[in-house]
Enzyme design. Sequence first.
Site, mmCIF file in Angstrom:
data_model
loop_
_atom_site.group_PDB
_atom_site.id
_atom_site.type_symbol
_atom_site.label_atom_id
_atom_site.label_comp_id
_atom_site.label_asym_id
_atom_site.label_seq_id
_atom_site.Cartn_x
_atom_site.Cartn_y
_atom_site.Cartn_z
ATOM 1 N N LYS A 15 0.825 -1.211 0.000
ATOM 2 C CA LYS A 15 0.000 0.000 0.000
ATOM 3 C C LYS A 15 0.866 1.270 0.000
ATOM 4 O O LYS A 15 0.434 2.316 -0.468
ATOM 5 C CB LYS A 15 -0.916 0.027 1.220
HETATM 6 C C1 LIG Z 1 -4.243 -4.909 0.425
HETATM 7 C C2 LIG Z 1 -3.427 -6.129 0.389
HETATM 8 C C3 LIG Z 1 -3.673 -7.154 -0.545
HETATM 9 C C4 LIG Z 1 -4.822 -7.089 -1.529
HETATM 10 O O1 LIG Z 1 -4.703 -6.044 -2.455
HETATM 11 P P1 LIG Z 1 -5.990 -5.515 -3.219
HETATM 12 O O2 LIG Z 1 -5.545 -4.323 -3.980
HETATM 13 O O3 LIG Z 1 -6.982 -5.166 -2.137
HETATM 14 O O4 LIG Z 1 -6.468 -6.621 -4.071
HETATM 15 C C5 LIG Z 1 -2.833 -8.241 -0.545
HETATM 16 N N1 LIG Z 1 -1.817 -8.362 0.341
HETATM 17 C C6 LIG Z 1 -1.564 -7.406 1.257
HETATM 18 C C7 LIG Z 1 -0.444 -7.613 2.214
HETATM 19 C C8 LIG Z 1 -2.343 -6.262 1.315
HETATM 20 O O5 LIG Z 1 -2.083 -5.313 2.224
#
Ligand SMILES: *Cc1c(COP(=O)(O)O)cnc(C)c1O
Length: 495
Positions: A111
Amino acid sequence: MKYISTRNASHAVSGVEAILTGISPDGGLFVPESFPQVSLEKIKEMEEMTYAERAAYVMGLYLDEFSEEELLAIANRAYDRFDDEDACPLTKVDDGLFVLELWHGPTFAFKDVALTVLPQLISSCREKKGEKMKTLVLVATSGDTGKAALEGFKDVAGTEIMVFYPDEGVSDMQKLQMITTGGENTYVAGIRGNFDDAQTAVKTIFTDPAVAEELKEKGYVMSSANSINWGRLLPQITYYFSAYADMLSSGEIKEGEKVNFCVPTGNFGDILAGYYAFKMGLPVQKLLCASNINNVLTDFFNSGEYDASRDFHKTISPSMDILISSNLERLVFEMVDRDGDKVKELMSELKETGKYEIPLSVIRRSFGVFSAGFADEEETMESMYNTFDEYGYVIDPHTAVGLSVYDNYLMITGDQTPVVILSTASPYKFAQDVYEAVGESRVEDPFKAVKKLHSLTGMEIPNGISALETAEPRFTDVLKKSEIKQKVMERVEKA
Ligand SMILES: *Cc1c(COP(=O)(O)O)cnc(C)c1O
C-alpha cells in the site's frame, strides 16, 4: 485525460476532480476515458530509469494537469522513503520465477507504493483547484491501507484522516502500527464487524448528500484513500512496467516477450492496475488472481457469478479477507462495454441479492488474460515452508497465497512463461504465522516471534517493527457501525 463514472459514462471530470472526490456522486468509480499506449521502445527506455522516473512517466500519461517536473518531485519524495534503492526490487528466486517486493516502504506493505504518493497528489490538486475547504480522508482498512494512509497523511496541511479497521480482523502488528500513530490530524478506531462492514459503512457516508452538506457547512470535503480513489490505483500501474523493464535489463526476457503476473487479491485494486498496464501495451500473458478461502473472485472468473452471500472466513492473510471487492466494478464496466446503466443495475442487484452475473462467454472470450485460483490455510502455510526450505527465501502469508495459486496453475497448465509473483507485505508484519510455518512451533507473542524469525532466517528486522514493542497506544475506540457517522461529525467539530 478525462475520467468517467462506472455508473454514468457521460459524467466526465478532470483528473484533479477525480482524485479530490475519490468516488463519483452516483456511487460509481472513476475510470480513465481511454488507456494511453506505451510502446516497446518506451518500455525499453525504462531500463535506464530510476523507479521514481518510471512512476513519473506512467503518472504523466494520465495526469495532464501536472508537469513532468512536478510528478518527478512527487515520485522522488515518495520513493526516497523506501529502504531499498530500487523502491520495488525484483528478486529472482528460481529459473523463470521472480518475486516483486512491494513492501520496502514506511509501513512494510505494498500500500505504501501508492500511499506515499496520494497525499502529495491530493495536496497538489487542492492547490490547482484553489480549494479552500479542508479535505477529510475516510479510510476503511483490512489492515495495511490504514497505517500506510496514516503515515502518508500525518500532519499534511489541510487534511484530516480517519481510519476504521475491523476490530478482530487485523494482525497484532497491523493493529499496533495503527493505534500508535502520531500526528495532530489523525484518528483511528476499531469497528465491530469485518472489513466489508467497515467498507460499506464508509462508502455509505461518502455518497450520503446530507453528510456532504453538513460537512460543507463545517468547511470540509470528503475524499478517499482506498483503492476506489484513482490517485491510489494510478501509482500501482508503474510496478508492472518496472518489473518488466528489470527483466529486460537483466536479460531474463527478450523485448516483447510475454510474462505472467500472479497477484494476491482482496479488493481487486492491485490486479486491476496490472490489467490497466496490459491495456496500455505491456506484454502480459496471464494475470493470475489469487485468493484465500474467501474465494468469491475465483468463483466469479470460473463461473461468471459474483456471489458475496457466503460465509466470511478470518484467515492468516487478513488483508485479503474481503467478499465485496470494490474495484471489480471497474473491470465489470469493461465487461459490459462501458455501459454505465448496466453497471448500475448489476451493483444494485449485488446490494439487494448479494450477487450478479456476467456471461461466462464474455469472460472467456474477452477477458482470457485473467485466470483465478485460491489457496486454503494449509496450502498457504505449506507455501511459506516450501519457499523457505527450497530457496531460503521468506514470504508473508499473502505472498504465499500467490505462490501457492501459481504452483497449482503451473501443475494444471504446464505454462512455462516467466512469472512475477507480487509480494505484498514484509513477513515481519505477520511474524507469528510466518514463524509457525518456517520455524519449530508457534510463538504467540508477536515480538518474540519477530526475534525468532530473525534468528532463524537472518532477514533484517525493519526499525519500524522493533519500535512498536515500546510504542504507546493512542487510539482505543471500538465503534458499532452505526456510530461511525457520529464520530466523523464530532471530529470535524473539534478539528
Ligand atoms: C491490500 C493487500 C492485498 C490485496 O490487495 P488488493 O488491492 O486489495 O487486491 C494483498 N496483500 C496485502 C499484504 C495487502 O495489504
